[in-house]
Structures are given as structure tokens and as C-alpha cells.
Design a protein around this motif. Sequence first.
Motif, mmCIF file in Angstrom:
data_model
loop_
_atom_site.group_PDB
_atom_site.id
_atom_site.type_symbol
_atom_site.label_atom_id
_atom_site.label_comp_id
_atom_site.label_asym_id
_atom_site.label_seq_id
_atom_site.Cartn_x
_atom_site.Cartn_y
_atom_site.Cartn_z
ATOM 1 N N ARG A 91 0.816 -1.230 0.000
ATOM 2 C CA ARG A 91 0.000 0.000 0.000
ATOM 3 C C ARG A 91 0.843 1.271 0.000
ATOM 4 O O ARG A 91 0.520 2.238 -0.673
ATOM 5 N N ALA A 92 1.930 1.283 0.752
ATOM 6 C CA ALA A 92 2.722 2.516 0.876
ATOM 7 C C ALA A 92 3.874 2.570 -0.120
ATOM 8 O O ALA A 92 4.745 3.439 -0.016
ATOM 9 N N TRP A 93 3.893 1.656 -1.066
ATOM 10 C CA TRP A 93 5.029 1.588 -1.989
ATOM 11 C C TRP A 93 4.520 1.663 -3.434
ATOM 12 O O TRP A 93 3.444 1.172 -3.740
ATOM 13 N N SER A 94 5.331 2.258 -4.283
ATOM 14 C CA SER A 94 4.946 2.367 -5.692
ATOM 15 C C SER A 94 5.887 1.581 -6.606
ATOM 16 O O SER A 94 5.878 1.762 -7.810
ATOM 17 N N CYS A 95 6.745 0.720 -6.010
ATOM 18 C CA CYS A 95 7.713 -0.022 -6.826
ATOM 19 C C CYS A 95 6.998 -0.946 -7.813
ATOM 20 O O CYS A 95 6.033 -1.624 -7.459
ATOM 21 N N ARG A 96 7.478 -0.944 -9.052
ATOM 22 C CA ARG A 96 6.938 -1.873 -10.051
ATOM 23 C C ARG A 96 8.068 -2.555 -10.832
ATOM 24 O O ARG A 96 7.810 -3.477 -11.595
ATOM 25 N N LYS A 97 9.309 -2.059 -10.647
ATOM 26 C CA LYS A 97 10.428 -2.610 -11.392
ATOM 27 C C LYS A 97 10.896 -3.923 -10.757
ATOM 28 O O LYS A 97 11.010 -4.012 -9.528
ATOM 29 N N VAL A 98 11.105 -4.916 -11.608
ATOM 30 C CA VAL A 98 11.591 -6.206 -11.128
ATOM 31 C C VAL A 98 12.860 -6.562 -11.917
ATOM 32 O O VAL A 98 12.845 -6.571 -13.155
ATOM 33 N N VAL A 99 13.933 -6.837 -11.183
ATOM 34 C CA VAL A 99 15.196 -7.274 -11.806
ATOM 35 C C VAL A 99 15.318 -8.769 -11.538
ATOM 36 O O VAL A 99 15.544 -9.179 -10.392
ATOM 37 N N PRO A 100 15.191 -9.602 -12.590
ATOM 38 C CA PRO A 100 15.182 -11.054 -12.372
ATOM 39 C C PRO A 100 16.428 -11.556 -11.637
ATOM 40 O O PRO A 100 16.339 -12.470 -10.826
ATOM 41 N N SER A 101 17.586 -10.933 -11.893
ATOM 42 C CA SER A 101 18.813 -11.433 -11.274
ATOM 43 C C SER A 101 18.820 -11.233 -9.752
ATOM 44 O O SER A 101 19.599 -11.866 -9.045
ATOM 45 N N LEU A 102 17.938 -10.353 -9.243
ATOM 46 C CA LEU A 102 17.875 -10.125 -7.794
ATOM 47 C C LEU A 102 16.917 -11.087 -7.085
ATOM 48 O O LEU A 102 16.764 -11.034 -5.875
ATOM 49 N N LEU A 103 16.235 -11.930 -7.861
ATOM 50 C CA LEU A 103 15.310 -12.891 -7.251
ATOM 51 C C LEU A 103 16.124 -14.094 -6.780
ATOM 52 O O LEU A 103 16.429 -15.007 -7.544
ATOM 53 N N SER A 104 16.477 -14.116 -5.521
ATOM 54 C CA SER A 104 17.382 -15.138 -5.008
ATOM 55 C C SER A 104 16.666 -16.365 -4.465
ATOM 56 O O SER A 104 17.209 -17.461 -4.483
ATOM 57 N N GLU A 105 15.455 -16.229 -3.957
ATOM 58 C CA GLU A 105 14.721 -17.343 -3.358
ATOM 59 C C GLU A 105 13.925 -18.082 -4.438
ATOM 60 O O GLU A 105 13.394 -17.468 -5.375
#
Length: 689
Positions: free
Chosen positions: A592-606
Motif C-alpha cells: 500500500r505505501a510503496w509504488s515499486c513496479r520494477k523487477v530485476v530477475p537477477s535479484l530474485l534469489s529465493e
Amino acid sequence: MAKELLLEIGAEEIPAGLTPKALKDLEESMRGELESLDVDFGQIRSMGTPRRLVVWVGDVEEFQKDAVERRLGPPKHAAFDERGRPTRAARGFAQAQGVEVEDLETVATERGEYVCAVRRRQGRRTVDLLGESLPRLITGLSFPKSMRWGRSGLRFVRPIHWILALFGDEVIPFRLEDIQSGDLTYGHRFMSPGAIEVNGFSDYLGKLREASVIVDPEERRGTIERGINEAAGKVSGRILLRQELLEEVTYLVEYPVIVLGSFERDFLELPLEAVVHAMEDHQRYFPVVDHGGDLLPYFVCVCNTLAANMDVVRRGNERVLRARLSDARFFFTEDLRLPLEKRVEDLKRVVFQAKLGTSYEKVMRLRSLSRIVVRKLSPDAEALVDRAAFLCKADLVTGMVGEFPGLQGVMGREYALRSGEPKEVADAIYEHYLPAFAGDRLPSSVIGDSISIADKIDTIAGCLGVGLAPTGAGDPFALRRQAIGVLTILLEKGYSVSLKELIHESVELLKERLEIPPREAEDSVLEFFRQRFENLLIGRSLPHDAVEAVLVSTFDDVMDCWQRISALAEMKKSEEFRALTAAFKRVVHITRAWSCRKVVPSLLSEEAERDLYRILSEVSGRLDALLRAKDYRQALVELSRLKDPVDRFFDRVLVMDKDEKIRDNRLGLLGRIVDLFRRIADFSRITTE
């Protein structure tokens, strides 16, 4: 011992259109009064005539029920001191409750011990209670218009002349201004006007029947229907029955007397609607048709008095109708001297609305907007729409419509046909007024649809743009009804068009007249439609939360909204959908308090977040095609694939990682899920309880 209760309010003739609702209100008010008095009662029935509103209640108990009332006071430790003496709090509470402080009791509650005042009420005599409550009941009845009379401060729909109030055979005594209740009623105004003493409901009905009054409206309605059909049968015809007229006539008479009359056959050369309108709307007569449905030169009227010579009554009614039809024939003949097209210029002398200009200006706007509408619905019909829009208001300046306003549209169609216009154009001139009321039929062609939609949007946009929005119960331009009419046409005909675009075009055509900025006008008109649409759908038993979820996220193409809401309502019944909605709300809550929409696949560690990203990408790709095809049911099924990955994500992944880049990346992933769901609806509005 139970008794019956009878209340009759005798008044001057009450308008027929107000009586049914007044009787319903009277029955409900009586029910409410007896329940509030705590008196047991049985069946309630209301009935009435033009001169009386009656309510009867069976099996009313003679006494109000005894009751014990307990009121909690302060806690025991605050009500008594260490030595058990009452404190100021206890004395004040006892005084407020009208009991002695010594009579206060102590009761155990979940919150501890409290003092309690116990008041025992012995039931009073019902007749005494009714004597106090019936005046309130009578004066509490509301009507669209009420009046005062003489020096009385009393307000009622018509002056009250008597009140009959009986409990069993006992008079319920009370006074309403200068009217004392009693056991007297009065018979038919002309045939038996004297006072009649009554000692019960059966006695009341019987004596009034002898005094030429049929109190029960159902019985009167049946008597009238049989009578008019028998009369029509005498001339080998049948009644062209309109139920609304039958209902109205039922409340115009206390003692129906059927009269069969006739008129000259050459009046049948007038348009059928004109003859029927003169009979039904002006005279409250029932038209007679043959068994093929063709109008016959006869009518049936229902009188309220049995005269010594009914032939005189018949001739009087025939004379009145003949005058009406003669007027109609004169205006019709005069109107035919000028083609309908030539009358359009005369609309420049007719003010549509002071701030919105003349009817001619409205017609010009209507032509433009109708063409825009029909290009979206059926471009091939544009020429016919333009012609019909040009002519659709021309009958307003004809003599027939001036004399019989209820024939607007009807005469336009008739004159268009006689002026050589195509039948499609003539029909559209009549049908552009449809639907005229809730449940009314819709235009039969796309030509009528286009002009009806354009006409109603122009009126709504114009009125809202010059500050003529409906207020409370006041809606002099019937804007709510017109908005419902537009929405119903779009829904029932399955037209998929942008309402925003039509409103924008309408406001552009009106902008020289508006008193508010065009953008503000467009927003207010769209919101006006949105509210009506929401009420319309809820009235069709669609879930309120599904309606709201879609309409807060999008409102433009009402057909598209309908399809989304229907799919949501259907899916909402499944257990999986409830689980999916719960998962979505969790996503919404954390982002709710965040507007992030960018996803960097290389940062998906789990692994869980990589799985979620992969399935989200698959679902997103398929959703595009499903939304383009408006297959919302399958789109929701596709979204439901995200439920398990989202659950695993929350179980195994820490969203608010201390590494800011990883945290933003995970919030961006969840934000994309929110955006994906909102392409259909705002799922946070869906209730899952």
C-alpha cells in the motif's frame, strides 16, 4: 380476550392515485403502533374508497402485555461504600429510574457486579392506549401534498369529516382538533348520505353495502371488470383494458355503475392512439375493440351514482367525448396542411429550457450526437438517424400535441408517415422517447436506440452543466429516469460503446451554454451515470461488492462492466476464489505505501520468488489475450493460478529485506500482481466472509 379493531378516516374525495399508497401506509403504521404498544394482534387488512381510508385488525388483545424492565446502573463498588451505604451514584441512578434506592438489586455480569433497577409494568387497557396513539397514527400519514381547512391546524390530504374508531363494540375515545371519534360512518354521498351506527366490522361492511358503498377495493375492481366486459359484449366487442386505468377507476367510485356509450363512426378515421387517448386519459373511459383488435365506436364508463334515468347519464358522457373527438379532428385536419419537415423552423419559438436554449437548438445538437452514436452502433443507418433526429421534436408545435400533450411522438410518427417519410424514420420519431418509465419497452431499431440515447444524454449533460441536478426527491427533468433509460438500452441491446466519449461529445456541443468548465461537467455526468448503474445492477441482485469492485476500477463501457461483474459474481461462489481474494488483499496490504513496479530477475534469489515471477509472467501474457476477447471468466481462472505461488512467497520469503535493492525488487514483484488484478477489478473491495 381478543377483540377486533376498526378505524375509518372519512374525508372528502381523495385523489385516486394517492389512495393505494395511503392504505398501505395506514396498514404499516397500525402494525407499527401495536408492536410499539406491546399488544398482541392478529391479521391486519386495509381497504378504502375515495371517501374513506379503513384499517381492520383481528384478535387484538384487551390488555397490553405485562413487562419487567431491567436497567443496569453503576458498578456495585461505586454504588455502595465500604459499609454498604448507597453512594451519590446509587441515589442518582435510583432517582433517574423512578425507584427507591432500597429497591436496587445487584446482578453479576461478565464485567463484574452492577446495581440494577427493576421496573415492573402492568399492562394497560388496549382501548386506552389506542385512544392516545391513533391521533398520532392519523396525523403521521404522509402525502405528496396535504392541506389545511377551516380554522383547523390539522393537515391531511383532504379535509377529514368523521372518524370511526371501534375496539370490539366499544368506541375508542379521542379527539383530533374538532373531530371526535365515534361509532358513526356515512353512506354514499348522493345515494345514502345519512349517518350509520356501527358495532363491528361485519356490521360495518354490511350496512355500508346497504348504503351503496363497497368498501373492499378488490370487490369493486372485480365488479367493474365484469361489468365493463359484459357491456362490451353487448356490442360484440371486448374491452381494450389497461390495468392502470382499471386501478384508477376502482378508487374513483364507491358504487360502480356501468354505462355503455357510443360515438360517431367517422371519428375512427382519426389515428387510433388519438381516440384512445381522448377516452382513457381525458375521460377515464374504457375503449371497446372487436375481436380482431380494431377499435369500435363504443366506450364504457364507470359512474359513481345510479341515476334515476341512466340514459341521461349516457348521453352526457357521449356529448363530452364527442366534443373531445371533434377537437381532435379539427387539430388533426389543420396539422395535415403542413408537412412535418416545415414545422421544424417553428421550434425556434419553443424554449426547451431557459439556460439551454430552444427546442430547435436541442434538435441541432441531437442530430450531431445521434450521428456519432449510430456510427458506433450501425454506420449504415446514419442517414436515417439524421433524418429522424431532425424531425423528432417537430410534432411539439402541432395543434394535436398542443391539445393532447400525451400524444407527443405518437403524432410525430403519424405525421411523418403522412408526409412520405420512410417507416423507419417515423417509428424512430415515436420510439426515441422510450423507455418512458421503469419496465417500459425499448426502441425496436438501432435508429430509435441512437436518437433515444443521444436525446437523453443531451438533456442530462445540459441540466447538470447549468446547475439543474436532481435534489432529494425532486427531479423535475426526470434525469435519473433518463440515465436509467440510456443504461438499459446499452445493456439490453448489448451495445459496447464508450460512455465517456459520448458524454464528451455532448458536452462539446453544449459548451457555450454550460455554467461550469467542460471537464467538470463531463466528470459530473459520468459520475451521475455511474451511480445509476450501480443502483441498477444491485437492483438486479448482483453482489454489491462485485459491483463496487469493478465500478471503482473502471466505468466507461457499461456492457464491458456488466461482463466483468457477472464473471466476478459467478467466480465469487467458489472456495478457491475466496482464497485467491484473501491472498490478493495480503499483497495489497503490504504494498500500500510503496509504488515499486520494477523487477530485476537477477535479484530474485529465493526459489519461491522466482516461481512467482515465472508464473506471473505466464499469467500476464495469457491475460492480455483473454481481456481483449472480454473472456473475464477465463481471465479470473487464469489469475487464480497465482494463489499458491503467492502463498508460498509469503511463507518462505522475507519481503522487507534489510538490503534495500532486494526489498524494492520484491515489492515491485508484488506491485505487478496488484496491477494485474486491477485490470479486471479492485479485489480489495470483495468481501470474503
